[in-house]
Design an enzyme around this catalytic site. Sequence first.
Site, PDB file in Angstrom:
ATOM      1  N   ARG A 205      19.052  42.273  54.596  1.00  0.00           N
ATOM      2  CA  ARG A 205      19.726  41.397  55.566  1.00  0.00           C
ATOM      3  C   ARG A 205      18.732  40.442  56.220  1.00  0.00           C
ATOM      4  NH1 ARG A 205      23.227  44.649  59.672  1.00  0.00           N
ATOM      5  NH2 ARG A 205      23.483  42.542  60.457  1.00  0.00           N
TER       6      ARG A 205
ATOM      7  N   HIS B 218      23.029  42.989  70.664  1.00  0.00           N
ATOM      8  CA  HIS B 218      22.909  44.011  69.622  1.00  0.00           C
ATOM      9  C   HIS B 218      21.523  44.036  68.981  1.00  0.00           C
ATOM     10  CE1 HIS B 218      27.586  44.147  69.148  1.00  0.00           C
ATOM     11  NE2 HIS B 218      27.149  44.835  70.168  1.00  0.00           N
TER      12      HIS B 218
ATOM     13  N   GLN C 120      40.622  32.372  62.485  1.00  0.00           N
ATOM     14  CA  GLN C 120      41.607  33.453  62.344  1.00  0.00           C
ATOM     15  C   GLN C 120      42.054  33.947  63.719  1.00  0.00           C
ATOM     16  OE1 GLN C 120      42.676  34.583  59.400  1.00  0.00           O
ATOM     17  NE2 GLN C 120      41.271  33.301  58.213  1.00  0.00           N
TER      18      GLN C 120
END
Length: 268
Positions: A71, A120, A234
Amino acid sequence: MDTDLQQAAGLLRTARRVVVFTGAGISAESGVPTFRDDLTGLWSRFNAEHLATPEAFHADPDLVWGWYEWRRSRVRHAEPNPGHLAVTAITRRVPGAVVVTQNVDDLHERAGSPEVTHLHGSLFAPRCVGDGAHPATFPDATQNVAHDESPSGEPADGRRIPPPLCVSCGALVRPGVVWFGEELPGSALTTAAESAAASDLFLTVGTSGMVYPAAEIPRIAVRAGAAVIQVNPQPTQLDLFCTINLLGTAAHVLPAIVAAAWPPSTRG
Ligand code: OAD
């Protein structure tokens, strides 16, 4: 959409205390995958329990470290997109504007946004698992893991990379991200909550608003009476709370809001 966009621009132009709250969606157009989008989201392809918990790291540190190295490599090869640049433009136009992100990438910083609050953690701030939780550095050998990717950009199956050892105490080094079941960094959470409570305009961009306690931050702004603008292609859990809901992608909609708020002829 045009009327909503103009209204959003008007709110942004007159706001005094702005918070921009971002999630994985703002980095999607830079090629960094989100978590919950169908097919492309990380959690539709990988098992979070095996990769993003303290128990997973304890059980198989090489697998977890290898996945985070993959990642980290994806992010290192990505560039900020016009959405990140528009956020920076907002921080320059509105003194004291605060950027709070759930993302562990560094694309806001590389786009020039100052003092980004990371709820985070960060892919770029490893620390050891010892009592002191010392910050750690990456050994050179793991800098170029992109070479181990398959043609589709997936990590090679089961590719394991042993984590380095802490130079101070010899304990394993772990990714500096918040895993499921772990607490968020207290200072970041306090900054985010206090900024939201004091805001008069709260922009939420590219987040599903499903993961707590981060998802509480927009709700704090709502309770404080802030106007809430959402940018997302969305529906989300935050739809109900929005003053203006702009259906579209961050790289398209954010620059359009900035351009409408401060047309080029008025920019300093
Ligand atoms: P999610 O994957 O849950 O949601 C991503 C959101 O981005 C969705 O609402 C998409 O519709 C939207 N999106 C996709 N492409 C977009 C684009 N181009 N522009 C704007 N929006 C777009 O990601 P987060 O809400 O960030 O936690 O997830 C929250 C947390 O869950 C993450 O920080 C991570 C994850 O587990 C940890 O790692 C601790």
